[in-house]
Write a protein that holds these residues in place. Structure first.
Motif, PDB file in Angstrom:
ATOM      1  N   MET A 130       0.430  -1.021  -0.150  1.00 27.25           N
ATOM      2  CA  MET A 130      -0.017   0.176   0.357  1.00 27.25           C
ATOM      3  C   MET A 130       0.920   1.457  -0.154  1.00 27.25           C
ATOM      4  O   MET A 130       2.302   1.223   1.357  1.00 27.25           O
ATOM      5  CB  MET A 130      -0.929  -0.165   1.391  1.00 27.25           C
ATOM      6  N   SER A 131       0.450   2.473  -0.791  1.00 26.54           N
ATOM      7  CA  SER A 131       1.868   2.883  -1.177  1.00 26.54           C
ATOM      8  C   SER A 131       1.200   3.987   0.338  1.00 26.54           C
ATOM      9  O   SER A 131      -0.006   4.284   1.085  1.00 26.54           O
ATOM     10  CB  SER A 131       1.042   4.135  -1.830  1.00 26.54           C
ATOM     11  N   ASN A 132       1.734   4.640   0.704  1.00 28.33           N
ATOM     12  CA  ASN A 132       2.401   5.450   1.633  1.00 28.33           C
ATOM     13  C   ASN A 132       0.673   7.062   1.748  1.00 28.33           C
ATOM     14  O   ASN A 132       0.705   7.373   2.212  1.00 28.33           O
ATOM     15  CB  ASN A 132       3.536   6.998   1.657  1.00 28.33           C
ATOM     16  N   GLU A 134      -1.693   6.885   4.342  1.00 26.67           N
ATOM     17  CA  GLU A 134      -2.468   8.443   5.199  1.00 26.67           C
ATOM     18  C   GLU A 134      -3.620   8.961   5.065  1.00 26.67           C
ATOM     19  O   GLU A 134      -3.884   9.325   6.283  1.00 26.67           O
ATOM     20  CB  GLU A 134      -1.088   9.019   4.861  1.00 26.67           C
ATOM     21  N   ALA A 135      -3.872   8.748   4.118  1.00 27.61           N
ATOM     22  CA  ALA A 135      -5.321   9.642   3.980  1.00 27.61           C
ATOM     23  C   ALA A 135      -5.958   8.710   4.383  1.00 27.61           C
ATOM     24  O   ALA A 135      -7.846   8.572   4.804  1.00 27.61           O
ATOM     25  CB  ALA A 135      -5.638   9.346   2.301  1.00 27.61           C
ATOM     26  N   ASN A 147      -8.861   9.520   7.403  1.00 22.46           N
ATOM     27  CA  ASN A 147     -10.205   9.309   7.538  1.00 22.46           C
ATOM     28  C   ASN A 147     -10.848   8.655   9.039  1.00 22.46           C
ATOM     29  O   ASN A 147     -11.720   8.879   9.307  1.00 22.46           O
ATOM     30  CB  ASN A 147     -10.128   8.044   6.217  1.00 22.46           C
ATOM     31  N   ALA A 148      -9.602   7.798   9.538  1.00 23.36           N
ATOM     32  CA  ALA A 148      -9.640   7.128  10.675  1.00 23.36           C
ATOM     33  C   ALA A 148      -9.791   8.160  11.730  1.00 23.36           C
ATOM     34  O   ALA A 148     -10.843   8.092  13.223  1.00 23.36           O
ATOM     35  CB  ALA A 148      -9.490   5.654  11.137  1.00 23.36           C
ATOM     36  N   LEU A 149      -8.938   8.817  11.571  1.00 19.90           N
ATOM     37  CA  LEU A 149      -9.418  10.061  12.826  1.00 19.90           C
ATOM     38  C   LEU A 149     -10.544  11.177  12.549  1.00 19.90           C
ATOM     39  O   LEU A 149     -10.991  11.193  14.142  1.00 19.90           O
ATOM     40  CB  LEU A 149      -7.538  11.172  12.956  1.00 19.90           C
ATOM     41  N   ASP A 150     -10.605  11.325  10.851  1.00 19.90           N
ATOM     42  CA  ASP A 150     -12.529  12.405  11.456  1.00 19.90           C
ATOM     43  C   ASP A 150     -13.194  11.594  11.972  1.00 19.90           C
ATOM     44  O   ASP A 150     -13.910  12.454  12.139  1.00 19.90           O
ATOM     45  CB  ASP A 150     -11.761  13.185   9.935  1.00 19.90           C
TER      46      ASP A 150
END
Length: 129
Positions: free
Chosen positions: A1-3, A7-8, A12-15
């Motif tokens: 999986m790309s960085n 990060e996205a 999304n999980a944090l939001d």
């Protein structure tokens, strides 16, 4: 999986987590005891309808056992017992007067969603009783 994808996904999980308004610990000062009002910031004062008071910040009764040995005076329900040498009682009822007073510093737990606040306890400064 790309960085960038990783990060996205993290963002999304944090939001999503922050949108659930998780509980938060906050501090306040009692500005009124009756009715209870607590100031938590210059812009936010909480009235009693938004507060859940725990036993730590209320008047309550407990049952306890008591023993005394010595030479002195003890007051029991307004009756002086002078020259008392020994006293013992089981399951006496004691009233703890721990109501909030103006100026008390308190610690609160903001309930998820932010509409209610649990007043957990008073904050005592060093040297206070």
């Amino acid at each position: 999986m790309s960085n960038r994808l990783l990060e996205a996904l993290k963002q999304n999980a944090l939001d999503a987590y922050q949108q659930t308004n998780p509980a938060a610990v906050i501090y306040g000062v009692v500005i009124s005891a009756k009715p209870v009002e607590i100031q938590v910031s210059t812009k936010l004062t909480l009235s009693e309808e938004f507060l859940i008071l725990t036993r730590n910040v209320k008047k309550y009764k407990v049952k306890a056992d008591a023993q005394y040995q010595g030479d002195g005076t003890i007051e029991i329900e307004g009756i002086d017992q002078t020259g008392l040498k020994e006293f013992a009682a089981e399951e006496i009822e004691i009233t703890v007067h721990n109501e909030l007073e103006e100026g008390d510093k308190v610690i609160l737990l903001q309930v998820q969603g932010g509409q209610e606040y649990v007043v957990l306890d008073k904050i005592m400064e060093e040297g206070e009783e």
